[in-house]
Design a protein around this motif. Structure first.
Motif, PDB file in Angstrom:
ATOM      1  N   SER A   1     -10.077 -34.893 -36.558  1.00  0.00           N
ATOM      2  CA  SER A   1     -11.046 -35.096 -37.347  1.00  0.00           C
ATOM      3  C   SER A   1     -10.836 -34.239 -38.792  1.00  0.00           C
ATOM      4  O   SER A   1     -11.063 -34.532 -39.780  1.00  0.00           O
ATOM      5  CB  SER A   1     -12.426 -34.508 -36.741  1.00  0.00           C
ATOM      6  OG  SER A   1     -12.987 -35.576 -35.831  1.00  0.00           O
ATOM      7  N   ARG A   2     -10.151 -32.919 -38.461  1.00  0.00           N
ATOM      8  CA  ARG A   2      -9.950 -32.157 -39.724  1.00  0.00           C
ATOM      9  C   ARG A   2      -8.778 -32.447 -40.338  1.00  0.00           C
ATOM     10  O   ARG A   2      -8.267 -32.106 -41.440  1.00  0.00           O
ATOM     11  CB  ARG A   2      -9.976 -30.876 -39.209  1.00  0.00           C
ATOM     12  CG  ARG A   2      -8.756 -30.452 -38.105  1.00  0.00           C
ATOM     13  CD  ARG A   2      -8.867 -28.938 -37.815  1.00  0.00           C
ATOM     14  NE  ARG A   2      -7.582 -28.347 -37.245  1.00  0.00           N
ATOM     15  CZ  ARG A   2      -7.615 -27.336 -36.227  1.00  0.00           C
ATOM     16  NH1 ARG A   2      -8.914 -26.454 -36.340  1.00  0.00           N
ATOM     17  NH2 ARG A   2      -6.820 -26.849 -35.730  1.00  0.00           N
TER      18      ARG A   2
ATOM     19  N   ALA B   1     -13.314 -30.114 -43.434  1.00  0.00           N
ATOM     20  CA  ALA B   1     -14.153 -30.765 -42.901  1.00  0.00           C
ATOM     21  C   ALA B   1     -14.173 -32.136 -42.798  1.00  0.00           C
ATOM     22  O   ALA B   1     -13.630 -32.713 -43.845  1.00  0.00           O
ATOM     23  CB  ALA B   1     -15.663 -30.390 -43.198  1.00  0.00           C
ATOM     24  N   SER B   2     -14.545 -32.900 -41.619  1.00  0.00           N
ATOM     25  CA  SER B   2     -14.294 -34.449 -41.678  1.00  0.00           C
ATOM     26  C   SER B   2     -15.625 -35.143 -42.236  1.00  0.00           C
ATOM     27  O   SER B   2     -15.536 -36.328 -42.340  1.00  0.00           O
ATOM     28  CB  SER B   2     -14.438 -34.942 -40.287  1.00  0.00           C
ATOM     29  OG  SER B   2     -15.400 -34.595 -39.440  1.00  0.00           O
ATOM     30  N   VAL B   3     -16.591 -34.295 -42.876  1.00  0.00           N
ATOM     31  CA  VAL B   3     -17.751 -34.932 -43.667  1.00  0.00           C
ATOM     32  C   VAL B   3     -18.000 -34.415 -44.980  1.00  0.00           C
ATOM     33  O   VAL B   3     -17.373 -33.414 -45.171  1.00  0.00           O
ATOM     34  CB  VAL B   3     -19.024 -34.537 -42.367  1.00  0.00           C
ATOM     35  CG1 VAL B   3     -19.028 -34.997 -41.290  1.00  0.00           C
ATOM     36  CG2 VAL B   3     -19.290 -33.185 -42.804  1.00  0.00           C
TER      37      VAL B   3
ATOM     38  N   GLU C   1     -19.767 -27.665 -44.544  1.00  0.00           N
ATOM     39  CA  GLU C   1     -19.777 -28.415 -45.581  1.00  0.00           C
ATOM     40  C   GLU C   1     -21.224 -29.225 -45.909  1.00  0.00           C
ATOM     41  O   GLU C   1     -21.368 -29.250 -47.164  1.00  0.00           O
ATOM     42  CB  GLU C   1     -18.750 -29.432 -45.118  1.00  0.00           C
ATOM     43  CG  GLU C   1     -18.261 -30.575 -46.173  1.00  0.00           C
ATOM     44  CD  GLU C   1     -17.494 -30.071 -47.304  1.00  0.00           C
ATOM     45  OE1 GLU C   1     -17.258 -30.747 -48.458  1.00  0.00           O
ATOM     46  OE2 GLU C   1     -16.566 -29.105 -47.074  1.00  0.00           O
TER      47      GLU C   1
ATOM     48  N   SER D   1     -16.523 -41.173 -40.092  1.00  0.00           N
ATOM     49  CA  SER D   1     -16.693 -40.082 -40.828  1.00  0.00           C
ATOM     50  C   SER D   1     -17.677 -40.430 -41.943  1.00  0.00           C
ATOM     51  O   SER D   1     -18.380 -39.667 -42.343  1.00  0.00           O
ATOM     52  CB  SER D   1     -15.299 -39.601 -41.510  1.00  0.00           C
ATOM     53  OG  SER D   1     -14.340 -39.370 -40.787  1.00  0.00           O
TER      54      SER D   1
ATOM     55  N   SER E   1     -21.085 -38.338 -42.079  1.00  0.00           N
ATOM     56  CA  SER E   1     -21.578 -37.651 -43.399  1.00  0.00           C
ATOM     57  C   SER E   1     -23.014 -37.940 -43.628  1.00  0.00           C
ATOM     58  O   SER E   1     -23.694 -36.897 -43.829  1.00  0.00           O
ATOM     59  CB  SER E   1     -20.649 -38.108 -44.291  1.00  0.00           C
ATOM     60  OG  SER E   1     -19.232 -37.697 -44.217  1.00  0.00           O
TER      61      SER E   1
ATOM     62  N   ASP F   1     -18.027 -28.729 -40.351  1.00  0.00           N
ATOM     63  CA  ASP F   1     -18.660 -30.012 -40.634  1.00  0.00           C
ATOM     64  C   ASP F   1     -20.206 -29.412 -41.224  1.00  0.00           C
ATOM     65  O   ASP F   1     -20.687 -29.892 -42.227  1.00  0.00           O
ATOM     66  CB  ASP F   1     -18.714 -30.897 -39.783  1.00  0.00           C
ATOM     67  CG  ASP F   1     -17.663 -31.855 -39.486  1.00  0.00           C
ATOM     68  OD1 ASP F   1     -16.909 -31.730 -40.438  1.00  0.00           O
ATOM     69  OD2 ASP F   1     -17.777 -32.650 -38.289  1.00  0.00           O
TER      70      ASP F   1
ATOM     71  N   THR G   1     -14.180 -27.268 -35.481  1.00  0.00           N
ATOM     72  CA  THR G   1     -14.376 -28.533 -36.381  1.00  0.00           C
ATOM     73  C   THR G   1     -15.981 -29.064 -36.850  1.00  0.00           C
ATOM     74  O   THR G   1     -16.035 -29.177 -38.023  1.00  0.00           O
ATOM     75  CB  THR G   1     -13.590 -29.666 -35.756  1.00  0.00           C
ATOM     76  OG1 THR G   1     -12.170 -29.413 -35.658  1.00  0.00           O
ATOM     77  CG2 THR G   1     -13.712 -30.905 -36.706  1.00  0.00           C
ATOM     78  N   THR G   2     -16.673 -28.721 -35.581  1.00  0.00           N
ATOM     79  CA  THR G   2     -18.180 -29.158 -36.084  1.00  0.00           C
ATOM     80  C   THR G   2     -18.659 -28.107 -36.824  1.00  0.00           C
ATOM     81  O   THR G   2     -19.507 -28.318 -37.582  1.00  0.00           O
ATOM     82  CB  THR G   2     -18.749 -29.019 -34.390  1.00  0.00           C
ATOM     83  OG1 THR G   2     -18.072 -30.369 -33.636  1.00  0.00           O
ATOM     84  CG2 THR G   2     -20.217 -29.493 -34.801  1.00  0.00           C
TER      85      THR G   2
END
Length: 361
Positions: A17-18, A190-192, A286, A259, A263, A283, A279-280
Motif C-alpha cells: 500500500s505505501r 500514505a495510500s490515501v 494523511e 485506494s 480515501s 493513512d 501503514t494504517t
C-alpha cells in the motif's frame, strides 16, 4: 527513461500500500516499473498499478501467530526465516541477471538488492521493539539489521525525522552512527488522500493484517458492530475477493476497496476502529482523522509498541482484542487528540523523487 524494480514484503498489505504513491510517481516521471511480489500484495498492486510489469516473486513465509506465545514461536521460526532469505537471494540474483534495471527498490525484503545496480531499502523499522524480557535480543537486532542495511545505497524511512514528531517513535531511529549517513527521512507515505467531503460515516472499521489474527479480529468485531449506533462501514482487506454486502442493521461490508475508494471512506469517517499497523497509521495521519480506537495484533511487538507510544503522547487510545468491548472502549477513546498535522504524501513523494530516486535514474 530508467527501469525500476519494486518489491514489497507480503506480510499484510501495508508494504504494498505505501509503495503505491512511489510507483505512481515513477510512472508519472515516465519510468518503466516492474513489480516483484506474491500473494495478496501482488493481487493488490495489479489492481492499483496495472501499467506495471509483474513478476511472481515469493518472499518469506509468515510465522504462525496465535498471539500470546508468539515470542517462542517466532524464535523457533528463525531457521526457516534464514532459509527463506537465502532462497530469496538466489531468486533475486536470477531475476537481475535476466532483466536490466537502473534501480532496485526493496520494501522490507533484505535479500532484494544487487551488487551491480543501486538498491534502496524502504523501512520504518530501524529499531525493533521486543518484550522487555528480550531487550538483549532487541539491541542485538539493531546491529544485525544495520549489517543487512549496509548492502543498500540508501535507506528511505517513511516517517518524519526523529526531532520532528516521528510517527513511528523509536522504531524509525537508528543507534548505529554509520547507518545514519544512509538514511533519508521522506515523511509519511500514505495510500490515501484527504478528500474534501462531509464526515458522514460514524464508524469505519478496518480489519487487516496477517492471518490467523486478521480473521480472529473479524470474528470479535462482527459480534459487536451491530450494537453500535449510526452509519457503519467495514473493510475486510481481502483483495482476492470483490464483494459488497449489507447487514440487517445497515452496516456495509466491503471485502476490498481501491485506494481511491478508501480515501473517500476514511475522509468521510468520524471514528475509526483498526489495527495499529504503521501503514494504517500513516493513512490516518494523511486523512486528518482525529478519533479512533486501535487494536494491536497480539504478539506483533511493533503494533503493541506503537499503541503504547500513541497513548503516552495523548494521540489515540488502544485496547487488546482479548478484552475488547466497543461500548466501553469507544467513549474512553474520545479524550485523545489525534495525530499532529504532517506534510502530505504528495509533497513527500515528489521530494523523495527529486532528492533521492532521480539520482539513479
Amino acid at each position: 527513461m530508467g527501469s525500476v524494480f519494486v518489491s514489497p514484503l507480503n506480510w499484510g498489505l501495508g508494504h504494498a500500500s505505501r509503495d503505491v504513491p512511489i510507483i505512481r510517481e515513477l510512472l508519472h516521471q515516465r519510468h518503466e516499473v516492474t513489480v516483484g511480489a506474491s500473494g495478496n500484495a501482488l493481487a493488490f498492486l495489479k489492481k492499483e498499478c496495472p501499467e506495471c510489469r509483474f513478476i511472481q516473486f515469493e518472499d518469506y513465509p509468515i510465522p504462525h501467530n496465535n498471539g500470546r506465545i508468539f515470542l517462542p514461536t517466532y524464535t523457533a521460526y528463525i531457521p526457516t526465516l534464514i532459509d527463506a532469505y537465502l532462497s530469496e537471494r538466489k531468486k533475486a540474483v536470477k531475476i537481475f541477471s535476466q532483466n536490466t534495471f537502473d534501480l532496485i527498490i526493496s520494501d522490507s525484503r533484505s535479500g532484494v538488492y544487487s551488487e551491480k545496480v543501486p538498491s534502496i531499502q524502504i523501512t520504518h523499522q530501524l529499531h525493533q521493539s521486543l518484550p522487555l524480557i528480550a531487550w538483549p535480543l532487541e539491541l542485538l537486532g539493531v546491529y544485525i539489521q544495520a549489517d543487512a542495511f549496509s548492502k543498500f545505497a540508501r535507506i528511505v524511512v517513511p516517517d518524519n525525522p526523529p526531532e520532528r514528531g516521528a510517527l513511528a517513535g523509536k522504531l524509525s531511529r537508528s543507534l548505529v552512527p554509520a547507518l545514519r549517513e544512509q538514511i533519508y527521512y521522506c515523511g509519511i507515505v500514505a495510500s490515501v488522500r484527504k478528500e474534501p467531503v462531509k464526515r458522514d460515516i460514524d464508524y469505519l472499521i478496518v480489519i487487516s493484517g496477517m492471518e490467523p489474527q486478521r480473521t480472529a479480529l473479524e470474528k470479535i468485531l462482527m459480534r459487536q458492530i451491530p450494537h453500535l449506533p449510526g452509519r457503519k462501514v467495514v473493510l475486510l482487506g481481502k483483495p482476492a475477493a470483490d464483494q459488497i454486502r449489507t447487514l440487517e442493521d445497515g452496516t456495509v461490508i466491503y471485502s476490498f476497496v481501491s485506494s481511491e475508494e478508501k480515501s473517500l471512506l476514511i475522509s468521510r469517517a468520524r471514528f475509526i476502529i483498526c489495527r495499529s499497523g504503521y501503514t494504517t497509521m500513516m493513512d490516518i495521519a494523511e486523512a486528518g482523522l482525529k478519533s479512533g480506537l486501535f487494536i494491536p495484533t497480539p504478539g506483533q511487538w511493533e503494533q503493541e509498541y506503537l499503541s503504547r507510544y500513541y497513548e503516552d503522547e495523548g494521540w489515540f487510545f488502544s485496547r487488546s482484542q482479548y478484552g475488547l468491548r466497543l461500548s466501553r472502549d469507544i467513549p474512553l477513546a474520545a479524550g485523545f487528540s489525534g495525530f499532529p498535522a504532517m506534510t502530505t504524501t504528495e509533497e513527500n513523494v515528489r521530494r523523495l523523487y527529486r532528492k533521492v530516486l532521480s539520482e539513479y535514474l
